[in-house]
Design a protein around this motif. Sequence first.
Motif, PDB file in Angstrom:
ATOM      1  N   VAL A 176      58.219 121.090  37.845  1.00  0.00           N
ATOM      2  CA  VAL A 176      59.359 120.268  37.415  1.00  0.00           C
ATOM      3  C   VAL A 176      59.264 119.907  35.930  1.00  0.00           C
ATOM      4  CG1 VAL A 176      60.589 118.085  37.811  1.00  0.00           C
ATOM      5  CG2 VAL A 176      59.681 119.361  39.757  1.00  0.00           C
ATOM      6  N   SER A 177      58.043 119.704  35.448  1.00  0.00           N
ATOM      7  CA  SER A 177      57.905 119.271  34.046  1.00  0.00           C
ATOM      8  C   SER A 177      58.281 120.385  33.073  1.00  0.00           C
ATOM      9  CB  SER A 177      56.476 118.783  33.782  1.00  0.00           C
ATOM     10  OG  SER A 177      55.586 119.859  33.918  1.00  0.00           O
ATOM     11  N   ARG A 178      58.385 121.625  33.566  1.00  0.00           N
ATOM     12  CA  ARG A 178      58.770 122.729  32.669  1.00  0.00           C
ATOM     13  C   ARG A 178      60.248 123.075  32.783  1.00  0.00           C
ATOM     14  NH1 ARG A 178      55.212 127.440  33.969  1.00  0.00           N
ATOM     15  NH2 ARG A 178      56.755 128.453  32.647  1.00  0.00           N
ATOM     16  N   ALA A 179      60.968 122.329  33.615  1.00  0.00           N
ATOM     17  CA  ALA A 179      62.390 122.649  33.832  1.00  0.00           C
ATOM     18  C   ALA A 179      63.294 121.767  32.981  1.00  0.00           C
ATOM     19  CB  ALA A 179      62.737 122.459  35.298  1.00  0.00           C
ATOM     20  N   GLU A 180      64.424 122.338  32.588  1.00  0.00           N
ATOM     21  CA  GLU A 180      65.448 121.531  31.910  1.00  0.00           C
ATOM     22  C   GLU A 180      66.294 120.791  32.944  1.00  0.00           C
ATOM     23  OE1 GLU A 180      65.222 124.869  30.586  1.00  0.00           O
ATOM     24  OE2 GLU A 180      64.357 124.298  28.639  1.00  0.00           O
ATOM     25  N   ILE A 181      66.570 121.460  34.084  1.00  0.00           N
ATOM     26  CA  ILE A 181      67.406 120.846  35.135  1.00  0.00           C
ATOM     27  C   ILE A 181      66.498 120.499  36.315  1.00  0.00           C
ATOM     28  CG2 ILE A 181      69.372 121.194  36.690  1.00  0.00           C
ATOM     29  CD1 ILE A 181      70.435 123.232  34.633  1.00  0.00           C
ATOM     30  N   LYS A 182      66.494 119.212  36.682  1.00  0.00           N
ATOM     31  CA  LYS A 182      65.548 118.716  37.690  1.00  0.00           C
ATOM     32  C   LYS A 182      66.314 118.051  38.824  1.00  0.00           C
ATOM     33  CE  LYS A 182      64.315 116.898  33.908  1.00  0.00           C
ATOM     34  NZ  LYS A 182      64.258 117.477  32.583  1.00  0.00           N
ATOM     35  N   PHE A 183      66.267 118.660  40.018  1.00  0.00           N
ATOM     36  CA  PHE A 183      66.959 118.100  41.193  1.00  0.00           C
ATOM     37  C   PHE A 183      65.998 117.209  41.983  1.00  0.00           C
ATOM     38  CE2 PHE A 183      69.142 122.251  40.584  1.00  0.00           C
ATOM     39  CZ  PHE A 183      70.469 121.832  40.559  1.00  0.00           C
ATOM     40  N   SER A 184      66.455 115.994  42.344  1.00  0.00           N
ATOM     41  CA  SER A 184      65.646 115.103  43.187  1.00  0.00           C
ATOM     42  C   SER A 184      66.539 114.373  44.179  1.00  0.00           C
ATOM     43  CB  SER A 184      64.955 114.000  42.375  1.00  0.00           C
ATOM     44  OG  SER A 184      64.363 114.486  41.246  1.00  0.00           O
ATOM     45  N   PHE A 185      65.934 113.936  45.270  1.00  0.00           N
ATOM     46  CA  PHE A 185      66.586 113.038  46.233  1.00  0.00           C
ATOM     47  C   PHE A 185      65.861 111.704  46.166  1.00  0.00           C
ATOM     48  CE2 PHE A 185      69.684 115.337  48.878  1.00  0.00           C
ATOM     49  CZ  PHE A 185      69.568 116.586  48.294  1.00  0.00           C
ATOM     50  N   MET A 186      66.600 110.638  45.933  1.00  0.00           N
ATOM     51  CA  MET A 186      65.994 109.313  45.735  1.00  0.00           C
ATOM     52  C   MET A 186      66.603 108.325  46.720  1.00  0.00           C
ATOM     53  SD  MET A 186      64.158 109.741  43.006  1.00  0.00           S
ATOM     54  CE  MET A 186      64.015 110.393  41.370  1.00  0.00           C
ATOM     55  N   SER A 187      65.938 107.158  46.828  1.00  0.00           N
ATOM     56  CA  SER A 187      66.556 106.086  47.619  1.00  0.00           C
ATOM     57  C   SER A 187      66.444 104.776  46.846  1.00  0.00           C
ATOM     58  CB  SER A 187      65.892 105.967  48.983  1.00  0.00           C
ATOM     59  OG  SER A 187      64.662 105.329  48.863  1.00  0.00           O
ATOM     60  N   GLY A 188      67.404 103.896  47.091  1.00  0.00           N
ATOM     61  CA  GLY A 188      67.383 102.551  46.509  1.00  0.00           C
ATOM     62  C   GLY A 188      67.279 102.560  44.990  1.00  0.00           C
ATOM     63  N   ASP A 189      66.643 101.525  44.450  1.00  0.00           N
ATOM     64  CA  ASP A 189      66.484 101.408  43.001  1.00  0.00           C
ATOM     65  C   ASP A 189      65.334 102.320  42.582  1.00  0.00           C
ATOM     66  OD1 ASP A 189      66.298 100.691  40.375  1.00  0.00           O
ATOM     67  OD2 ASP A 189      66.234  98.523  40.743  1.00  0.00           O
ATOM     68  N   HIS A 190      65.635 103.342  41.800  1.00  0.00           N
ATOM     69  CA  HIS A 190      64.589 104.285  41.399  1.00  0.00           C
ATOM     70  C   HIS A 190      64.385 104.277  39.880  1.00  0.00           C
ATOM     71  CE1 HIS A 190      68.446 106.305  41.941  1.00  0.00           C
ATOM     72  NE2 HIS A 190      68.106 107.069  40.924  1.00  0.00           N
ATOM     73  N   GLY A 191      64.787 103.160  39.247  1.00  0.00           N
ATOM     74  CA  GLY A 191      64.374 102.911  37.869  1.00  0.00           C
ATOM     75  C   GLY A 191      65.232 103.485  36.764  1.00  0.00           C
ATOM     76  N   ASP A 192      66.410 104.044  37.077  1.00  0.00           N
ATOM     77  CA  ASP A 192      67.222 104.604  35.986  1.00  0.00           C
ATOM     78  C   ASP A 192      68.534 103.853  35.764  1.00  0.00           C
ATOM     79  OD1 ASP A 192      68.694 105.405  38.159  1.00  0.00           O
ATOM     80  OD2 ASP A 192      68.430 107.559  37.847  1.00  0.00           O
ATOM     81  N   GLY A 193      68.685 102.678  36.422  1.00  0.00           N
ATOM     82  CA  GLY A 193      69.909 101.897  36.234  1.00  0.00           C
ATOM     83  C   GLY A 193      71.047 102.323  37.142  1.00  0.00           C
ATOM     84  N   TYR A 194      70.813 103.323  37.998  1.00  0.00           N
ATOM     85  CA  TYR A 194      71.835 103.796  38.939  1.00  0.00           C
ATOM     86  C   TYR A 194      71.282 103.723  40.368  1.00  0.00           C
ATOM     87  CZ  TYR A 194      74.295 105.640  34.842  1.00  0.00           C
ATOM     88  OH  TYR A 194      74.948 105.775  33.642  1.00  0.00           O
ATOM     89  N   PRO A 195      71.033 102.497  40.874  1.00  0.00           N
ATOM     90  CA  PRO A 195      70.399 102.383  42.196  1.00  0.00           C
ATOM     91  C   PRO A 195      71.293 102.918  43.314  1.00  0.00           C
ATOM     92  CG  PRO A 195      71.130 100.235  41.417  1.00  0.00           C
ATOM     93  CD  PRO A 195      71.336 101.192  40.277  1.00  0.00           C
ATOM     94  N   PHE A 196      70.673 103.582  44.285  1.00  0.00           N
ATOM     95  CA  PHE A 196      71.420 104.038  45.464  1.00  0.00           C
ATOM     96  C   PHE A 196      71.521 102.893  46.478  1.00  0.00           C
ATOM     97  CE2 PHE A 196      70.014 108.445  44.154  1.00  0.00           C
ATOM     98  CZ  PHE A 196      71.291 108.839  43.778  1.00  0.00           C
ATOM     99  N   GLY A 197      72.511 103.010  47.386  1.00  0.00           N
ATOM    100  CA  GLY A 197      72.789 101.924  48.321  1.00  0.00           C
ATOM    101  C   GLY A 197      73.537 100.812  47.615  1.00  0.00           C
ATOM    102  N   ASP A 198      74.113 101.134  46.466  1.00  0.00           N
ATOM    103  CA  ASP A 198      74.779 100.182  45.580  1.00  0.00           C
ATOM    104  C   ASP A 198      75.864 101.002  44.894  1.00  0.00           C
ATOM    105  OD1 ASP A 198      73.692  97.627  43.502  1.00  0.00           O
ATOM    106  OD2 ASP A 198      75.107  99.091  42.723  1.00  0.00           O
ATOM    107  N   PRO A 199      77.028 100.397  44.598  1.00  0.00           N
ATOM    108  CA  PRO A 199      78.088 101.205  43.982  1.00  0.00           C
ATOM    109  C   PRO A 199      77.651 101.883  42.680  1.00  0.00           C
ATOM    110  CG  PRO A 199      78.915  99.044  44.595  1.00  0.00           C
ATOM    111  CD  PRO A 199      77.433  99.024  44.845  1.00  0.00           C
ATOM    112  N   ARG A 200      76.641 101.321  41.996  1.00  0.00           N
ATOM    113  CA  ARG A 200      76.223 101.906  40.720  1.00  0.00           C
ATOM    114  C   ARG A 200      75.619 103.296  40.873  1.00  0.00           C
ATOM    115  NH1 ARG A 200      72.517  97.307  38.518  1.00  0.00           N
ATOM    116  NH2 ARG A 200      72.513  96.794  40.719  1.00  0.00           N
ATOM    117  N   GLY A 201      74.943 103.551  41.993  1.00  0.00           N
ATOM    118  CA  GLY A 201      74.291 104.853  42.172  1.00  0.00           C
ATOM    119  C   GLY A 201      75.238 105.918  42.670  1.00  0.00           C
ATOM    120  N   GLY A 202      76.239 105.521  43.443  1.00  0.00           N
ATOM    121  CA  GLY A 202      77.155 106.482  44.054  1.00  0.00           C
ATOM    122  C   GLY A 202      76.413 107.360  45.053  1.00  0.00           C
ATOM    123  N   LEU A 203      76.995 108.521  45.347  1.00  0.00           N
ATOM    124  CA  LEU A 203      76.339 109.485  46.238  1.00  0.00           C
ATOM    125  C   LEU A 203      75.268 110.243  45.482  1.00  0.00           C
ATOM    126  CD1 LEU A 203      79.598 111.071  47.679  1.00  0.00           C
ATOM    127  CD2 LEU A 203      78.101 109.466  48.867  1.00  0.00           C
TER     128      LEU A 203
END
Length: 303
Positions: A193-220
């Motif tokens: 992942v550290s060598r990629a420009e495009i990095k896909f992840s699945f996260m839950s809740g607040d994962h530290g980027d200001g777009y928490p999931f389970g909250d309108p800010r994160g969206g789908l």
Amino acid sequence: MTIQVFPYLFLLFYFHSHIDIAHAHLCESRNNVPSPLGFLNQLSQVQKGDNVTGVRELKKHLSYLGYLNYNNTYSNDQKKEHENIFDDSLETALKKYQKFYHLNITGVLDDSTITKMCQPRCGMPDFFNPNNSLPFRTISHYTFFPGNPKWQKKTLAYAFDWNVKEEAKPPLEHALKEWSSVTPFKFYYVKNVSRAEIKFSFMSGDHGDGYPFGDPRGGLGHGFAPPDGRVHFDVNQNWSWAGKRNAFDMKTAGLHELGHVLGLGHSTIVEAIMYPSVHPGERKKLHKDDINGIKALYKLRGK
Ligand SMILES: [Zn+2]
Ligand SMILES: [Zn+2]
């Protein structure tokens, strides 16, 4: 007797089902999880001059989406005193939201506006500066990020984080393929992942980027502008790998978030992949507006 009663029963059922449909709009629970925007149901028909509990939450929500600057428009004293007053700034923001989503521009929080706000959507805002005008041009309605960030090279490596399920990989790779078929971009897989420009992840809740999931800010899900390249999806959503009803289509979501990764913002065209909201089961492809957007951003010739 029975024959006479039957049509009345039918009529009762008919009207009853219509009443149910009327209630079915607004913010509903999904998969037994109450909508984080459920407070909007109590705000039906609020308008300028009203002072109702929950208006402050509406202001915050329109600020997340980029229609209002709640922090800068109001001083701290005003926030306390006027937080639930539906004022001019909120009316302007709401009208702009209604225009973006092709609703009646009433400035009133009517039921069709509430229903639209509660529809599942991408977590990225529609505007990065509330003063920006709507992208209504003659033909295309795409947008870019502030400063038009873009990739300086056309060959980009992608990788999947450890939390990406095997089933999610083919639809995401199909999404990459669809973008490369209409642009000069070429994508290739790397394990690290550290060598990629495009990095896909699945996260839950607040994962530290200001777009928490389970909250309108994160969206789908959400995708960051060049040269960031991160794509996050909410692990707790019901995803579909191949067009299941009542689940969000992974390839469609992948196409949308990759649009952000390549530098596109949201479009007002409902059929465009960069339109912000999506229905469960909805499957979309790239639209002329998306392709025109990428061509304009990278100054590519031809339509
Ligand atoms: Zn988006
Ligand atoms: Zn994220």
